[in-house]
Design an enzyme around this catalytic site. Structure first.
Site, PDB file in Angstrom:
ATOM      1  N   ASP A 233       6.992  -1.525   3.871  1.00 43.00           N
ATOM      2  CA  ASP A 233       6.309   0.038   3.864  1.00 43.00           C
ATOM      3  C   ASP A 233       5.229  -0.002   2.964  1.00 43.00           C
ATOM      4  O   ASP A 233       4.477   1.317   2.939  1.00 43.00           O
ATOM      5  CB  ASP A 233       7.647   0.901   2.968  1.00 43.00           C
ATOM      6  CG  ASP A 233       8.666   1.195   4.289  1.00 43.00           C
ATOM      7  OD1 ASP A 233       8.724   0.875   5.356  1.00 43.00           O
ATOM      8  OD2 ASP A 233       9.560   1.532   3.622  1.00 43.00           O
TER       9      ASP A 233
ATOM     10  N   PRO B  22      13.009  10.080  -6.108  1.00 36.10           N
ATOM     11  CA  PRO B  22      14.334   9.358  -6.425  1.00 36.10           C
ATOM     12  C   PRO B  22      14.302   8.038  -6.006  1.00 36.10           C
ATOM     13  O   PRO B  22      13.538   7.780  -4.732  1.00 36.10           O
ATOM     14  CB  PRO B  22      15.171  10.178  -5.358  1.00 36.10           C
ATOM     15  CG  PRO B  22      14.749  11.528  -5.280  1.00 36.10           C
ATOM     16  CD  PRO B  22      13.116  11.388  -5.207  1.00 36.10           C
TER      17      PRO B  22
ATOM     18  N   LYS C 139       7.795   8.984   1.260  1.00 33.27           N
ATOM     19  CA  LYS C 139       7.644   9.097   2.793  1.00 33.27           C
ATOM     20  C   LYS C 139       9.026   9.507   3.316  1.00 33.27           C
ATOM     21  O   LYS C 139      10.003   9.224   2.826  1.00 33.27           O
ATOM     22  CB  LYS C 139       7.050   7.775   3.529  1.00 33.27           C
ATOM     23  CG  LYS C 139       8.187   6.407   3.068  1.00 33.27           C
ATOM     24  CD  LYS C 139       8.800   6.274   4.508  1.00 33.27           C
ATOM     25  CE  LYS C 139      10.183   5.891   4.335  1.00 33.27           C
ATOM     26  NZ  LYS C 139      11.275   5.023   4.509  1.00 33.27           N
TER      27      LYS C 139
ATOM     28  N   GLY D 164      15.554   5.760   0.241  1.00 34.96           N
ATOM     29  CA  GLY D 164      15.211   5.828   1.572  1.00 34.96           C
ATOM     30  C   GLY D 164      13.748   6.560   1.335  1.00 34.96           C
ATOM     31  O   GLY D 164      13.311   6.781   2.695  1.00 34.96           O
ATOM     32  N   LEU D 165      13.182   6.791   0.442  1.00 34.10           N
ATOM     33  CA  LEU D 165      11.707   7.465   0.383  1.00 34.10           C
ATOM     34  C   LEU D 165      10.603   6.728   0.116  1.00 34.10           C
ATOM     35  O   LEU D 165       9.484   7.148  -0.082  1.00 34.10           O
ATOM     36  CB  LEU D 165      12.067   8.641  -0.535  1.00 34.10           C
ATOM     37  CG  LEU D 165      13.001   9.744  -0.512  1.00 34.10           C
ATOM     38  CD1 LEU D 165      13.325  10.675  -1.148  1.00 34.10           C
ATOM     39  CD2 LEU D 165      12.757  10.400   1.002  1.00 34.10           C
TER      40      LEU D 165
END
Ligand code: ATP
Length: 284
Positions: free
Chosen positions: A136, A94, A10, A98-99
């Site tokens: 999340d 990765p 995301k 932050g994904l």
């Protein structure tokens, strides 16, 4: 029987922190969407009542610290499933970037095990379960594009943004989300990005207005701690990306680009500074 699920990364088109709550969590307002960079999970029933995780990636935990393991344990406990599962994680997103790679793996495990074991759990219930694993995870269960409020678990579905290229660049540092939130002084933030302006830009399908309204208050912490993230943002802007922002707590920086012709120049320019660069599309 085997089931497969994709676990896409995301990005946050907008991330605002409203305040620090009494329970220690931060009240956020975020706009999240998915991109087509994804892990792939293979789930297969095993004869013993156990959870086994494997992955080609040597850098993630494969025990109960793995979020896919936690998802499997949660669904087994809650629905009294006395069966075992072998989960193979083909890691492409990765880590600590932050994904939401780990959260997306957890969400994919919930969706996949629901199918594998024929549990018939509704999407809403899967989101509720997901919220126990991480803020999340509920968004990663549903995917699409959403405004997330509360700790990130209260979701309001909105339209997908117009299709464009997304260039992701991850500098070789790992950022702890907890550390960044811990250092944020929410009450001292002078400017906040506008959720309503971004929602309106997305609903109107205005690529330019989306680029103009990108904003992430966590940049105030991460860019100070890691000047290389700021440098990467500046390079991406100089190379001609239309909108540039750090995703989540970083360190990944993404650039939105609407013309294919510009993408290879940005990619090649970034590769001189950063080994991990990905060119992907929004998942619409
Ligand atoms: P977020 O944006 O939600 O904060 P992130 O992209 O910053 O997520 P993750 O990739 O989810 O971070 O990884 C955070 C931590 O979770 C890492 O330290 C990693 O060891 C751990 N982890 C547990 N399970 C997984 C998983 N399946 N994939 C990746 N990391 C995992």
């Amino acid at each position: 029987m085997k089931v497969y699920e994709k676990a896409p990364a995301k990005i946050n088109l907008m991330l605002d922190v409203i305040r620090k709550r009494e329970d220690g969590f931060h009240e956020v307002e975020m706009i999240m969407t998915m991109v087509d960079l994804a892990d792939r999970l293979e789930m297969e029933e095993v004869p013993r009542d156990t959870i086994i995780i494997s992955s080609q990636a040597g850098y993630i935990p494969l025990d109960e610290k793995n979020l896919a393991f936690q998802a499997a344990r949660l669904i087994k406990d809650r629905y009294d499933v006395r069966k075992g599962v072998y989960i193979h994680l083909d890691k492409k997103v990765p880590v600590a970037a932050g994904l939401a790679g780990g959260s997306s793996d957890a969400a994919a495990a919930l969706r996949g095990l629901n199918r594998l074991w024929g549990l018939g759990i509704s999407e809403e219930e899967l989101c509720t379960l997901g919220a126990e694993l991480g803020s999340d995870v509920p968004f990663c269960v549903t995917g699409g594009t959403a405004v997330a409020r509360g700790r990130g678990e209260k979701l309001e579905r909105i339209s997908n943004p117009p299709q464009c290229w997304v260039v992701l660049a991850k500098p070789p540092i790992n950022v702890s989300t907890a550390d960044v939130y811990g250092k944020l002084r929410a009450a001292e933030l002078k400017t906040h990005p506008s959720t309503s302006a971004m929602v309106s830009a997305i609903e109107r399908g205005s690529f330019t207005d989306i680029c103009d309204n990108l904003g992430n208050v966590l940049e105030s912490v991460t860019l100070q701690l890691y000047p290389e993230v700021l440098q990467l943002k500046e390079i991406m802007q100089r190379l001609g990306a239309d909108g540039v922002l750090m995703s989540g707590s970083g360190p990944t920086v993404f650039g939105l680009v609407n013309k294919e012709a510009k993408v290879s120049r940005i990619y090649n320019g970034l590769r001189g500074f950063c080994k991990e660069v990905y060119v992907v599309r929004m998942l619409t």
